[in-house]
Design a protein around this motif. Structure first.
Motif, PDB file in Angstrom:
ATOM      1  N   LEU A  51       0.816  -1.217   0.000  1.00 44.79           N
ATOM      2  CA  LEU A  51       0.000   0.000   0.000  1.00 44.79           C
ATOM      3  C   LEU A  51       0.847   1.264   0.000  1.00 44.79           C
ATOM      4  N   LEU A  52       2.120   1.124   0.278  1.00 42.49           N
ATOM      5  CA  LEU A  52       3.058   2.247   0.221  1.00 42.49           C
ATOM      6  C   LEU A  52       4.229   1.884  -0.675  1.00 42.49           C
ATOM      7  N   HIS A  53       4.640   2.848  -1.488  1.00 41.41           N
ATOM      8  CA  HIS A  53       5.830   2.684  -2.331  1.00 41.41           C
ATOM      9  C   HIS A  53       6.817   3.785  -1.956  1.00 41.41           C
ATOM     10  N   VAL A  54       7.963   3.378  -1.417  1.00 41.51           N
ATOM     11  CA  VAL A  54       8.982   4.336  -0.990  1.00 41.51           C
ATOM     12  C   VAL A  54       9.936   4.620  -2.144  1.00 41.51           C
ATOM     13  N   SER A  55      10.254   5.880  -2.335  1.00 39.96           N
ATOM     14  CA  SER A  55      11.161   6.285  -3.412  1.00 39.96           C
ATOM     15  C   SER A  55      12.550   5.711  -3.185  1.00 39.96           C
ATOM     16  N   PRO A  56      13.144   5.066  -4.187  1.00 36.52           N
ATOM     17  CA  PRO A  56      14.504   4.523  -4.029  1.00 36.52           C
ATOM     18  C   PRO A  56      15.544   5.615  -3.785  1.00 36.52           C
ATOM     19  N   GLY A  57      15.322   6.797  -4.365  1.00 34.32           N
ATOM     20  CA  GLY A  57      16.299   7.870  -4.208  1.00 34.32           C
ATOM     21  C   GLY A  57      16.213   8.592  -2.887  1.00 34.32           C
ATOM     22  N   ALA A  62       7.415   8.880  -0.102  1.00 39.35           N
ATOM     23  CA  ALA A  62       6.618   7.672  -0.374  1.00 39.35           C
ATOM     24  C   ALA A  62       5.309   8.048  -1.027  1.00 39.35           C
ATOM     25  N   PHE A  63       4.750   7.100  -1.728  1.00 45.10           N
ATOM     26  CA  PHE A  63       3.479   7.299  -2.410  1.00 45.10           C
ATOM     27  C   PHE A  63       2.488   6.225  -1.951  1.00 45.10           C
ATOM     28  N   ALA A  64       1.246   6.632  -1.752  1.00 43.09           N
ATOM     29  CA  ALA A  64       0.195   5.668  -1.419  1.00 43.09           C
ATOM     30  C   ALA A  64      -0.256   4.960  -2.698  1.00 43.09           C
ATOM     31  N   VAL A  65      -0.357   3.646  -2.632  1.00 43.04           N
ATOM     32  CA  VAL A  65      -0.752   2.829  -3.781  1.00 43.04           C
ATOM     33  C   VAL A  65      -2.236   2.484  -3.671  1.00 43.04           C
TER      34      VAL A  65
END
Length: 347
Positions: A51-57, A62-65
């Motif tokens: 449900l969360l995608h954390v930016s690799p950089g 983070a973005f909610a999915v």
């Protein structure tokens, strides 16, 4: 995420990230009013749930999915496993199916008899016959007090499926089934679904017939095997015997009050006739569908009632009291006993 408290925290954190696009623990804790440790655990759960995608950089971004997207990511591997299992199942059936012609080859298509040697084969054949049945199932089930509740539940489920397809079901029991609790419960449940049941003091033997085209009878050795009969004239003959017995039998619904008194009287009179015919205790028990112990208790009561010390004396005393016609009844029983003395008692 099953704990209600965790769910509440996760919803707060998910909503915050959805709007602010950050998983900075201090910022999320301040924005949601949650403890920093609660936020840290929640972020871990949300990431595991996709449900969360954390930016690799930048790990703080983070973005909610979308939930449906997250669900697809989690479900995809499971669906792949299911598809693989389905392919494996199809492969097994295809591989083993190659042996079916050889198994069926042990008898030609025109053979009218097939011997099933064990209980598993019998159950499988009965299940297939039940599924293929389109109009009617007839069943003669000798015995009355020995029905196993677990087996009766399984039979009830099978019968219910047939009745829902509009199949007519008629079953004959010995009178002794009226005095057996599990049998009473089974008949009540199946009757409510549309099945019909009758009882008789004597039955011709065990029989299950489908659509008057296929019949199952017990093997002669008394094992759990069965003989499958397909020859039309033989099946018709067996069904005619069933119909004749059915017409003379009593509806199971009359099991209360006078009904029980009537069947008890018939059992009593039948035992007297069988005693006069010279049948042994074991044969009488089998003919009436009762245990040997119960049969001997009835016999002892009758002998005492008649003041007889032997079966011959019991027959003479019964005839003197007009309880049987030795010439018509006993002679008939002797002939019947000679024809059925070897009948197997198949459970």
């Amino acid at each position: 995420m099953s704990d209600p408290n965790d769910v509440d925290v996760d919803i707060d954190v998910y909503g915050w990230v959805l709007e602010h696009r950050t998983v900075n623990v201090d910022a999320v804790a301040a924005g949601t009013g949650r403890e920093a440790e609660e936020v840290r655990r929640s972020v871990a759960r949300l990431r595991a749930a996709r449900l969360l995608h954390v930016s690799p950089g930048d790990p703080s971004v983070a973005f909610a999915v979308a939930p449906d997207t997250a669900a697809e990511q989690l479900v995809a591997p499971l669906e792949a496993q299911i598809r693989e299992q389905q392919r494996a199942i199809s492969g097994i059936r295809e591989d083993l199916g190659r042996f079916l012609p050889h198994y069926l080859g042990r008898r030609s298509a025109g053979d009218s008899l097939e011997v099933l040697e064990n209980l598993e084969e019998v159950r499988g054949a009965l299940n297939r016959a039940s599924l293929a049945c389109t109009t009617e199932m007839l069943s003669s089930q000798p015995g009355g007090g020995s029905r196993v509740p677990e087996a009766m539940q399984e039979a009830l489920r099978r019968d219910e499926a047939m009745l829902q397809r509009g199949i007519s079901i008629r079953t004959l029991y010995h009178h002794t089934a009226r005095f057996n609790g599990p049998s009473q419960a089974y008949v009540a449940a199946a009757s409510a679904l549309g099945a019909q049941y009758r009882t008789a003091h004597e039955l011709f033997g065990r029989l299950i017939a489908f659509d008057r085209e296929l019949a199952f009878i017990p093997v002669a050795d008394g094992s759990w095997g069965a003989v499958v009969v397909r020859e039309p004239s033989t099946v018709a003959y067996l069904c005619d015997i069933f119909d004749q017995t059915w017409d003379l039998a009593s509806p199971f619904s009359a099991a209360a009050g006078q009904g029980l008194e009537e069947v008890a009287r018939e059992i009593h009179e039948t035992i007297i006739r069988l005693l006069a015919a010279g049948l042994k205790d074991e044969a009488i028990a089998r003919r009436l569908g009762m245990s040997l112990r119960t049969a001997r208790r009835h016999i002892a009561d009758i002998m005492q009632e008649l003041g007889a010390g032997s079966r011959f004396q019991a027959g003479v005393a019964a005839a003197a009291r007009g309880l049987l016609d030795l010439e018509a009844e006993a002679g008939s029983e002797v002939g019947s006993a000679a024809g059925r003395e070897g009948e197997p008692d198949v459970g």
